[in-house]
Design a protein around this motif. Sequence first.
Motif, short mmCIF file in Angstrom:
data_model
loop_
_atom_site.label_atom_id
_atom_site.label_comp_id
_atom_site.label_asym_id
_atom_site.label_seq_id
_atom_site.Cartn_x
_atom_site.Cartn_y
_atom_site.Cartn_z
N PRO A 13 0.81 -1.21 0.00
CA PRO A 13 0.00 0.00 0.00
C PRO A 13 0.85 1.27 0.00
O PRO A 13 2.02 1.26 0.42
N TYR A 57 -0.20 1.36 5.16
CA TYR A 57 -1.65 1.27 5.30
C TYR A 57 -2.31 1.45 3.94
O TYR A 57 -1.84 2.24 3.11
N ALA A 58 -3.39 0.72 3.72
CA ALA A 58 -4.13 0.81 2.46
C ALA A 58 -4.88 2.14 2.38
O ALA A 58 -5.36 2.66 3.40
N ASN A 63 -9.66 -2.24 -0.17
CA ASN A 63 -9.85 -3.22 0.89
C ASN A 63 -9.00 -4.45 0.63
O ASN A 63 -8.25 -4.51 -0.35
N THR A 64 -9.12 -5.45 1.48
CA THR A 64 -8.24 -6.62 1.40
C THR A 64 -8.33 -7.33 0.05
O THR A 64 -7.31 -7.68 -0.55
N THR A 164 -5.79 -6.28 5.79
CA THR A 164 -5.77 -4.85 6.13
C THR A 164 -5.98 -4.73 7.64
O THR A 164 -7.05 -4.36 8.11
N ARG A 167 -7.36 -1.71 9.88
CA ARG A 167 -8.79 -1.43 10.04
C ARG A 167 -9.39 -2.05 11.31
O ARG A 167 -10.52 -1.73 11.68
N ASP A 181 -0.83 -3.38 6.46
CA ASP A 181 -1.63 -3.92 5.35
C ASP A 181 -0.72 -4.36 4.21
O ASP A 181 0.37 -3.80 4.02
N SER A 306 1.96 -7.60 8.47
CA SER A 306 0.73 -7.70 7.68
C SER A 306 0.17 -9.12 7.68
O SER A 306 -0.50 -9.54 6.72
#
Length: 352
Positions: A13, A57-58, A63-64, A164, A167, A181, A306
């Motif tokens: 990310p 971080y994404a 999302n995943t 992720t 979150r 992530d 991660s």
Amino acid sequence: MNIGITGTGSYLPSIVTKNSDFENHDFLNEDGTPFKHPNEVIIQKFQGITGISERRYAADNLNTSKLAFFAAEKAITDAKIDKEELDYIIFAHNFGDVSISQSQGDALPSLATRVKHQLQIKNPKCVAYDLLFGCPGWIEGIIQAHAFIKSGIAKKCLVIGAETLSRIVDKHDRDSMIYSDGAGATIVEASENAGQILSHNSATYANEEAFFLFFGESYSKTAQDGTLYIKMYGRKIYEFAVTYVPQAMKDCLDKSGVPITEVKKIFIHQANEKMDEAIVKRFYKLFDMDMPDGIMPMSIEKLGNSSVATIPTLYDMVKNGKMENQSIKKGDVVIFASVGAGMNINAIVYRV
């Protein structure tokens, strides 16, 4: 014909969060009381133990399953295969898709199905399913793909590890600084150009160890609204890992018939730098040897933990020359090893 990895891909990310970004966090003890030390000291001690200085971080709109899609595309391209020939998509994760505005994971439909949809694979015989096995999920997915191919019911499999974790962390828990992530993907197939899985080993310890990692409420008494976050008993996990993982790795290597002196790299789950070093040192001690310099590539300093994504992203980086002073070549023997929620342990001895 060998059964092994013919293609790799990863997605890191874009948002870099440094340790200094946590200086204004309101970190609390488990009982909701504040720490005696200022955040600067907490962060300094944290980095000294975990080795983490920053993490990824994404972006809010990802999302995943989207991270996994990006990694899967790269793996398919790297393997030079037709995506319609995939027999299985095995997606290792733990929390589903967690949108930035939601407090719960979404795994309906499965994330593997979502990746298949995004890849626009038309073949209905490409079976997509999710695998929940804690941090060792990607390795377990590789073991399952190998079994499918060895038994003759599959020829090509896509194995993904993505998460992720940013979150589902409690911002009042200092352990929240560990998590990050990312996504890694691999193509496993029977091919003359493939590497070779020489042996594998898996175990689950589910007595007093079962809940070393769990979902729990925020440490802030005023923020407890029913939302649950990832929690862990770090000391118990450390003691468990350094006790059981080295022997599991040795058992796997002994099963392979490969002498310890032929192992070129150990790709271990990027959980905690000191813990990983302790595991590998104890592994070599079982052979009355010192841990060789450079044997254990580490990405945790810049990428954090991660979960299921750490090993496939690390392997992809080293394989493609993206990590300084680390490389592998055709024919090298490496070990993949992981430990995580369950408590689960696994390892693979692999000839590149």
